[in-house]
Enzyme design. Sequence first.
Site, PDB file in Angstrom:
ATOM      1  N   TYR A 155       0.833  -1.103  -0.007  1.00  0.00           N
ATOM      2  CA  TYR A 155       0.133  -0.298  -0.089  1.00  0.00           C
ATOM      3  C   TYR A 155       0.768   1.039   0.108  1.00  0.00           C
ATOM      4  O   TYR A 155       0.440   2.321  -0.298  1.00  0.00           O
ATOM      5  CB  TYR A 155      -0.938  -0.072   1.215  1.00  0.00           C
ATOM      6  CG  TYR A 155      -2.301   0.830   1.178  1.00  0.00           C
ATOM      7  CD1 TYR A 155      -2.662   0.582   0.175  1.00  0.00           C
ATOM      8  CD2 TYR A 155      -2.564   1.648   2.096  1.00  0.00           C
ATOM      9  CE1 TYR A 155      -4.287   1.253  -0.158  1.00  0.00           C
ATOM     10  CE2 TYR A 155      -3.750   2.283   1.773  1.00  0.00           C
ATOM     11  CZ  TYR A 155      -4.569   2.175   0.937  1.00  0.00           C
ATOM     12  OH  TYR A 155      -5.616   2.842   0.773  1.00  0.00           O
ATOM     13  N   LYS A 162      -3.799   8.282   3.727  1.00  0.00           N
ATOM     14  CA  LYS A 162      -5.092   7.895   4.254  1.00  0.00           C
ATOM     15  C   LYS A 162      -4.703   8.342   5.689  1.00  0.00           C
ATOM     16  O   LYS A 162      -5.831   8.807   6.453  1.00  0.00           O
ATOM     17  CB  LYS A 162      -5.403   6.415   4.353  1.00  0.00           C
ATOM     18  CG  LYS A 162      -5.800   5.796   3.118  1.00  0.00           C
ATOM     19  CD  LYS A 162      -7.065   6.486   2.354  1.00  0.00           C
ATOM     20  CE  LYS A 162      -7.452   5.942   1.318  1.00  0.00           C
ATOM     21  NZ  LYS A 162      -8.891   6.562   0.689  1.00  0.00           N
TER      22      LYS A 162
END
Length: 256
Positions: A155, A162
């Site tokens: 990720y 995020k």
Amino acid sequence: MSGILEGKRVLVTGVLLESSIAFHTARVAQREGAEILLTAYPRPSLTERVAQQLPRPAPVVALDITDEGQLAGLADVVRAELGGLDGLVHSIGFAPQDALGGNFLNTSFESVATALHASAFSLKSLTSACLPLFGDEGGAVVGLTFDARFAWPQYDWMGPAKAALEATSRYLARDLGKLDIRCNLVAAGPIGSMAAKSIPGFAELAKVWDQRSPLPWDVSDPEPVGRSVVALLSDWLPKTTGEIVHADGGLHAIGG
């Protein structure tokens, strides 16, 4: 019996395909009585086609979330379509390919900045652009995250993006509370949207999720996440703000 969004006007961003969480959010919101407006980027024709698959075809407006000119004109466009807003859904995230897939130590700041702008700062810029549309009774802003407490495989820089999104939501909750506008996020489990599938290693992550989550998890079913977003848009959580609600089958509560 009326739905929990009866009479609400909601702007939903991020609808690209029927597999997207945003599409299912819009579908559930309509089912619960809301009037919906969709934004589209980068190909409005795709969103317009998908909008015809909703229970009631919804209008679509083009919006590049990083374009200050388009953001400046957004309130006028939305007002012309809906008259105002009661809810706003931020379902936008993007990182260049060199910011994903195990390249964390080598990603350029230019790519990191793109990820932060599109995925985190956009929550603030979109909300600010829409503030004139909310009335005296306030409303709700709901965004989507992927639990940023952990370093997920592959990720990479979307993780810090995020984390920035989650912090941005808390600061918006702080500053918008006086306007009676709530700002919350839904932390979703992996859903097989086009955006998710563009993340290297997504298939491996999704495969183990159902094995570890307390509740069964179906990567092909975005509706449970959409329902969580709609619940936060409704008046049923009137004093909940600055929160992250997990719609992930409960995996966030389970140790390794």
